[in-house]
Design a protein around this motif. Structure first.
Motif, PDB file in Angstrom:
ATOM      1  N   UNK A 113     -50.930 -16.442  64.479  1.00  0.00           N
ATOM      2  CA  UNK A 113     -50.189 -17.424  63.698  1.00  0.00           C
ATOM      3  C   UNK A 113     -50.807 -17.573  62.310  1.00  0.00           C
ATOM      4  N   UNK A 114     -49.938 -17.810  61.331  1.00  0.00           N
ATOM      5  CA  UNK A 114     -50.375 -17.956  59.946  1.00  0.00           C
ATOM      6  C   UNK A 114     -49.972 -19.333  59.428  1.00  0.00           C
ATOM      7  N   UNK A 115     -50.914 -20.001  58.758  1.00  0.00           N
ATOM      8  CA  UNK A 115     -50.631 -21.265  58.085  1.00  0.00           C
ATOM      9  C   UNK A 115     -50.508 -21.004  56.590  1.00  0.00           C
ATOM     10  N   UNK A 116     -49.506 -21.634  55.959  1.00  0.00           N
ATOM     11  CA  UNK A 116     -49.227 -21.376  54.547  1.00  0.00           C
ATOM     12  C   UNK A 116     -49.154 -22.692  53.784  1.00  0.00           C
ATOM     13  N   UNK A 117     -49.832 -22.742  52.638  1.00  0.00           N
ATOM     14  CA  UNK A 117     -49.765 -23.891  51.736  1.00  0.00           C
ATOM     15  C   UNK A 117     -49.387 -23.367  50.350  1.00  0.00           C
ATOM     16  N   UNK A 118     -48.423 -24.023  49.723  1.00  0.00           N
ATOM     17  CA  UNK A 118     -48.031 -23.676  48.354  1.00  0.00           C
ATOM     18  C   UNK A 118     -48.700 -24.647  47.381  1.00  0.00           C
TER      19      UNK A 118
ATOM     20  N   UNK B  30     -60.167 -13.941  50.634  1.00  0.00           N
ATOM     21  CA  UNK B  30     -61.412 -14.692  50.773  1.00  0.00           C
ATOM     22  C   UNK B  30     -61.849 -14.469  52.222  1.00  0.00           C
ATOM     23  N   UNK B  31     -62.698 -13.479  52.443  1.00  0.00           N
ATOM     24  CA  UNK B  31     -62.900 -12.908  53.777  1.00  0.00           C
ATOM     25  C   UNK B  31     -63.428 -13.909  54.788  1.00  0.00           C
ATOM     26  N   UNK B  32     -64.488 -14.680  54.423  1.00  0.00           N
ATOM     27  CA  UNK B  32     -65.139 -15.532  55.415  1.00  0.00           C
ATOM     28  C   UNK B  32     -64.252 -16.689  55.859  1.00  0.00           C
ATOM     29  N   UNK B  33     -63.208 -16.998  55.116  1.00  0.00           N
ATOM     30  CA  UNK B  33     -62.288 -18.070  55.481  1.00  0.00           C
ATOM     31  C   UNK B  33     -60.986 -17.546  56.087  1.00  0.00           C
ATOM     32  N   UNK B  34     -60.879 -16.215  56.321  1.00  0.00           N
ATOM     33  CA  UNK B  34     -59.628 -15.626  56.809  1.00  0.00           C
ATOM     34  C   UNK B  34     -58.450 -16.150  55.984  1.00  0.00           C
ATOM     35  N   UNK B  35     -58.541 -15.933  54.684  1.00  0.00           N
ATOM     36  CA  UNK B  35     -57.617 -16.544  53.733  1.00  0.00           C
ATOM     37  C   UNK B  35     -57.217 -15.528  52.671  1.00  0.00           C
TER      38      UNK B  35
ATOM     39  N   UNK C 273     -55.364  -2.136  50.214  1.00  0.00           N
ATOM     40  CA  UNK C 273     -56.273  -2.713  51.208  1.00  0.00           C
ATOM     41  C   UNK C 273     -57.035  -3.840  50.516  1.00  0.00           C
ATOM     42  N   UNK C 274     -56.982  -5.041  51.083  1.00  0.00           N
ATOM     43  CA  UNK C 274     -57.647  -6.196  50.474  1.00  0.00           C
ATOM     44  C   UNK C 274     -59.084  -6.348  50.932  1.00  0.00           C
ATOM     45  N   UNK C 275     -59.434  -5.784  52.101  1.00  0.00           N
ATOM     46  CA  UNK C 275     -60.788  -5.902  52.624  1.00  0.00           C
ATOM     47  C   UNK C 275     -60.764  -6.178  54.111  1.00  0.00           C
ATOM     48  N   UNK C 276     -61.862  -6.731  54.624  1.00  0.00           N
ATOM     49  CA  UNK C 276     -61.979  -7.089  56.036  1.00  0.00           C
ATOM     50  C   UNK C 276     -62.214  -8.581  56.160  1.00  0.00           C
ATOM     51  N   UNK C 277     -61.593  -9.210  57.172  1.00  0.00           N
ATOM     52  CA  UNK C 277     -61.738 -10.651  57.353  1.00  0.00           C
ATOM     53  C   UNK C 277     -63.032 -10.967  58.109  1.00  0.00           C
ATOM     54  N   UNK C 278     -63.207 -12.228  58.498  1.00  0.00           N
ATOM     55  CA  UNK C 278     -64.451 -12.662  59.129  1.00  0.00           C
ATOM     56  C   UNK C 278     -64.709 -11.961  60.453  1.00  0.00           C
TER      57      UNK C 278
ATOM     58  N   UNK D 204     -49.675 -19.229  46.677  1.00  0.00           N
ATOM     59  CA  UNK D 204     -49.676 -19.575  48.089  1.00  0.00           C
ATOM     60  C   UNK D 204     -51.026 -19.234  48.704  1.00  0.00           C
ATOM     61  N   UNK D 205     -51.422 -20.054  49.689  1.00  0.00           N
ATOM     62  CA  UNK D 205     -52.656 -19.854  50.427  1.00  0.00           C
ATOM     63  C   UNK D 205     -52.278 -19.587  51.877  1.00  0.00           C
ATOM     64  N   UNK D 206     -52.608 -18.402  52.370  1.00  0.00           N
ATOM     65  CA  UNK D 206     -52.253 -17.983  53.733  1.00  0.00           C
ATOM     66  C   UNK D 206     -53.528 -17.858  54.546  1.00  0.00           C
ATOM     67  N   UNK D 207     -53.564 -18.544  55.723  1.00  0.00           N
ATOM     68  CA  UNK D 207     -54.759 -18.519  56.576  1.00  0.00           C
ATOM     69  C   UNK D 207     -54.366 -18.155  58.012  1.00  0.00           C
ATOM     70  N   UNK D 208     -55.354 -17.601  58.749  1.00  0.00           N
ATOM     71  CA  UNK D 208     -55.140 -17.260  60.155  1.00  0.00           C
ATOM     72  C   UNK D 208     -56.437 -17.502  60.911  1.00  0.00           C
ATOM     73  N   UNK D 209     -56.374 -17.574  62.238  1.00  0.00           N
ATOM     74  CA  UNK D 209     -57.576 -17.881  63.046  1.00  0.00           C
ATOM     75  C   UNK D 209     -58.644 -16.794  62.920  1.00  0.00           C
TER      76      UNK D 209
END
Length: 307
Positions: free
Chosen positions: A2-7, A283-288, A240-245, A302-307
């Motif tokens: 699931x993804x959370x999105x904030x504008x 922003x890798x360490x925040x899964x963002x 490729x943006x990188x690797x998440x946490x 937009x700011x998109x985050x996932x678990x």
């Protein structure tokens, strides 16, 4: 997944320009960029805080921060190179264009004394002094999308657009080796590998201009350049943006952000945006991921985050 999105809103600005890069400020989750027309700003994706500053000579292309100072940096814009203070968002000195020119695209710190600057899909890289911005030498090579230092001190310059990696000896300021690559785009160093989007070269009606249709995600060993993993790329992949946490590979496409397994490179989750992406930064360490809208819609991000 699931993804959370904030504008989050940006100040009103012109709707002209060719888009601005987003660069992370070291040791923070803040992002520095420019509004259309070149006005600097720093935003904090987690809180929405925003500071605006001076206008640059065009849209921001890249930033190299000083290692031993608080906030001083070199900023590359569409029409010149300049020094900025990230704390006050002011310019330090005049714009530098002599020997560098306009419409450069990428900048990398090769050492404490030398910057490398190149144009989008160009065929050279300019070595520039980090002291005063003067040009040291222009090297003929496929303009690198990615540069990293090898164990023997050389710099490997990966140009997937030109299907070549060039090894640079900075002491002699010479290219000392070239290695063939598949055509590709959007590479990123992740651990001991370079992960890139690879595919077929597609010619255009314009001379010496082509596009890359990315069909696969391939991980290459940074030293041997051997392909160690590969899988099908998400549709319309761009970079490729990188690797998440958790070590998962994050890829930006035309309208999506995909999160891939670090082992199999298979897609574990996809976020579908409501418009084309004007840019994306992980922003890798925040899964963002911070997503910029295209220039003609550039009044928010937009700011998109996932678990």
């Amino acid at each position: 997944m699931e993804f959370d999105v904030v504008r989050r809103a940006l100040p009103r600005s012109s709707r002209s320009g060719c888009g601005s890069a987003m660069v992370r400020v070291p040791n923070s989750s803040a992002v520095i960029s420019t509004l259309p027309g070149g006005k600097l700003y720093v935003c904090e994706p987690l809180t929405g805080d925003l500071r605006a500053g001076v206008r640059l000579a065009g849209d921001l292309r890249d930033v190299v921060f000083d290692a031993e100072t608080d906030g001083a940096a070199w900023a590359l814009a569409t029409f010149g190179l300049c020094r900025i203070d990230v704390g006050s968002l002011t310019k330090i000195g005049d714009d530098i264009r002599q020997g560098i020119g306009k419409y450069q695209w990428r900048m990398v710190a090769l050492s404490d004394e030398v910057l490398g600057i190149s144009a989008y899909h160009g065929r050279s890289m300019v070595l520039v002094s980090r002291r005063d911005g003067t040009v040291i030498k222009r090297l003929r090579m496929g303009a690198p999308e990615l540069v990293h230092r090898l164990g023997d001190g050389r710099h490997r310059c990966w140009s997937f657009h030109h299907a070549v990696a060039t090894d640079l000896d900075l002491r002699s300021r010479r290219s000392v080796a070239r290695h063939r690559l598949p055509y590709g785009k959007g590479p990123r160093v992740i651990g001991a590998q370079v992960v890139a989007l690879c595919g077929e070269r597609e010619d255009t009606p314009f001379p010496n201009v082509w596009n890359i249709d990315a069909t696969h995600v391939i991980a290459f060993d940074v030293d041997t350049l051997a392909a160690v993993r590969r899988a099908e790329a998400p549709e319309h992949s761009i970079e490729v943006l990188g690797a998440d946490a958790a070590g998962r590979i994050v890829i930006a496409a035309r309208r999506t952000i995909s999160v891939l397994s670090p082992v199999t490179l298979e897609v574990e989750g996809t976020y579908d945006h409501d418009a084309d992406l004007g840019g994306a930064l992980l922003i890798a360490e925040d899964n963002l991921v911070v997503i910029r809208d295209p220039v003609h819609l550039a009044d928010s991000y937009s700011v998109v985050r996932w678990p």
